[in-house]
Design a protein around this motif. Structure first.
Motif, short mmCIF file in Angstrom:
data_model
loop_
_atom_site.label_atom_id
_atom_site.label_comp_id
_atom_site.label_asym_id
_atom_site.label_seq_id
_atom_site.Cartn_x
_atom_site.Cartn_y
_atom_site.Cartn_z
N GLY A 10 0.79 -1.22 0.00
CA GLY A 10 0.00 0.00 0.00
C GLY A 10 0.83 1.28 0.00
N PHE A 11 0.16 2.35 0.40
CA PHE A 11 0.81 3.65 0.44
C PHE A 11 2.00 3.65 1.39
CE2 PHE A 11 1.24 8.00 2.12
CZ PHE A 11 1.64 8.61 0.95
N GLU A 12 1.91 2.89 2.47
CA GLU A 12 3.02 2.84 3.43
C GLU A 12 4.32 2.44 2.74
OE1 GLU A 12 4.71 0.27 7.20
OE2 GLU A 12 2.61 -0.03 6.61
N TYR A 13 4.30 1.38 1.96
CA TYR A 13 5.54 0.93 1.34
C TYR A 13 5.93 1.80 0.15
CZ TYR A 13 6.51 -2.71 4.55
OH TYR A 13 6.86 -3.37 5.70
N TRP A 14 4.95 2.40 -0.51
CA TRP A 14 5.28 3.37 -1.56
C TRP A 14 6.16 4.47 -0.96
CZ3 TRP A 14 4.67 3.77 -6.78
CH2 TRP A 14 4.89 5.03 -7.34
N ALA A 15 5.70 5.05 0.13
CA ALA A 15 6.43 6.15 0.77
C ALA A 15 7.74 5.66 1.38
CB ALA A 15 5.56 6.81 1.82
N ARG A 16 7.70 4.51 2.05
CA ARG A 16 8.91 3.99 2.71
C ARG A 16 10.00 3.63 1.72
NH1 ARG A 16 7.63 -0.51 7.02
NH2 ARG A 16 9.82 -0.17 7.45
N GLU A 17 9.62 3.28 0.49
CA GLU A 17 10.62 2.92 -0.51
C GLU A 17 11.14 4.14 -1.28
OE1 GLU A 17 9.55 -0.55 -2.84
OE2 GLU A 17 8.68 -1.48 -1.05
N GLY A 18 10.64 5.33 -0.93
CA GLY A 18 11.19 6.56 -1.48
C GLY A 18 10.59 7.02 -2.79
#
Length: 153
Positions: free
Chosen positions: A116-124
């Motif tokens: 989700g959005f969490e990993y989109w943001a966490r992956e930069g």
């Protein structure tokens, strides 16, 4: 006794069917980011969260279509032949699965962006906000390489 092998691994044919089926239903942030970067057409990324969540931050280039509005609004927003990629907050949220079901009911090809959005943001990857600002955070070393934005999967 091996904890891993307490339940034996599936036979290779079953494993092939299982993993091929998962890939038919899921994609990840890296693959979602790669298509626009390569100019690949035919992908529509859909944020299914609330307006407040969307305003706080969303995948740059996504459209906002909360799950409750999919049946009414999707036909006007999704071009014929496009594959829809849905996401919600993250792995602890099943909002993306609920949205994917709604798109499937409309007869549209759909995949869930796992993480989700969490990993989109966490992956930069680029995050847009309601103000129009687009930012990138440094990749979390627990989720992506810090020297590049690709896991080379």
């Amino acid at each position: 006794m091996s904890a891993v092998n307490a339940v034996p691994a599936a036979c290779p044919d079953e494993a092939r069917r299982h993993f091929a089926a998962r890939l038919a239903f899921e994609t990840d942030a890296s693959d979602v980011a790669a298509d626009p970067a390569a100019g690949t057409p035919g992908i529509v990324v859909v944020d299914t969260r609330s307006a407040e969540s969307w305003d706080q931050g969303h995948v740059d280039g996504a459209i906002h279509l909360p799950t409750a509005e999919i049946a009414a609004r999707a036909p006007a927003l999704v071009p014929e032949g496009a594959t829809v990629v849905v996401y919600c907050w993250g792995p602890g949220c099943n909002g993306a699965q609920k949205a994917a079901l709604e798109f499937a009911k409309l007869g549209l090809p759909v995949k869930e962006m796992i993480g989700g959005f969490e990993y989109w943001a966490r992956e930069g990857y680029p995050v847009a906000t309601a103000s129009g600002a687009v930012t990138r955070r440094s990749p979390d070393p627990l989720t992506a390489p810090v020297t590049g934005i690709s896991c080379a999967c």
